[in-house]
Design a protein around this motif. Sequence first.
Motif, mmCIF file in Angstrom:
data_model
loop_
_atom_site.group_PDB
_atom_site.id
_atom_site.type_symbol
_atom_site.label_atom_id
_atom_site.label_comp_id
_atom_site.label_asym_id
_atom_site.label_seq_id
_atom_site.Cartn_x
_atom_site.Cartn_y
_atom_site.Cartn_z
ATOM 1 N N GLN A 82 0.816 -1.209 0.000
ATOM 2 C CA GLN A 82 0.000 0.000 0.000
ATOM 3 C C GLN A 82 0.853 1.264 0.000
ATOM 4 O O GLN A 82 0.553 2.221 -0.717
ATOM 5 C CB GLN A 82 -0.952 0.001 1.201
ATOM 6 C CG GLN A 82 -2.042 -1.042 1.082
ATOM 7 C CD GLN A 82 -2.883 -1.147 2.347
ATOM 8 O OE1 GLN A 82 -2.397 -1.027 3.457
ATOM 9 N NE2 GLN A 82 -4.172 -1.406 2.155
ATOM 10 N N TYR B 191 -2.319 3.472 5.921
ATOM 11 C CA TYR B 191 -1.181 2.646 5.526
ATOM 12 C C TYR B 191 -0.055 2.720 6.546
ATOM 13 O O TYR B 191 0.613 1.723 6.819
ATOM 14 C CB TYR B 191 -0.689 3.053 4.138
ATOM 15 C CG TYR B 191 -1.753 2.934 3.063
ATOM 16 C CD1 TYR B 191 -2.874 2.116 3.221
ATOM 17 C CD2 TYR B 191 -1.654 3.642 1.883
ATOM 18 C CE1 TYR B 191 -3.849 2.018 2.243
ATOM 19 C CE2 TYR B 191 -2.623 3.546 0.887
ATOM 20 C CZ TYR B 191 -3.716 2.733 1.082
ATOM 21 O OH TYR B 191 -4.672 2.633 0.108
ATOM 22 N N ASP C 209 -9.176 4.046 3.195
ATOM 23 C CA ASP C 209 -8.890 2.634 2.993
ATOM 24 C C ASP C 209 -8.659 2.016 4.371
ATOM 25 O O ASP C 209 -8.309 2.713 5.325
ATOM 26 C CB ASP C 209 -7.651 2.466 2.109
ATOM 27 C CG ASP C 209 -7.599 1.106 1.425
ATOM 28 O OD1 ASP C 209 -8.485 0.260 1.678
ATOM 29 O OD2 ASP C 209 -6.668 0.893 0.618
#
Length: 148
Positions: A45, A57, A112
């Motif tokens: 990532q 991340y 994310d």
Amino acid sequence: MTVTEDTGNNESPETRQKLITGPGILLVWLYGVMVVGAVSRSIVQISTDFGKAPLAYSLSAVAGLVYGFITYSLVRGGSTARTAALVCCAAELVGVLGVGTWTLVEPSAFPDATVWSDFGMGYLFIPVILPVTAIFWLNRARRASAAR
């Protein structure tokens, strides 16, 4: 299982209690799997799309480092390693609960997922179960060591 060697720290040349007996073996295995999962996930990532979700991340990378240190401490054994592992497991639990809550309360903060998002749902909730189990196991090992 004990190892008689000088530990190179304040434990003196006393016997060092291994923490990887019985259920401790399973903990080491699970933490090892989590190291591989979190570190490889964060490497991919961060190297491919860091700008999309830098916080998520980076937190995955931190989780991988924490898992690695706990794995090492469990394998190392001894009272100093046990204390270090307990501190890291407590920090890990705080992190999982904090990030898990944060991802539910403010999902937009994490475009994310991280390893600890939604209390580790993407990892079958192992990230929230593992530190609780490890803290229990490490305290049990400490009491057994003190009883000797």
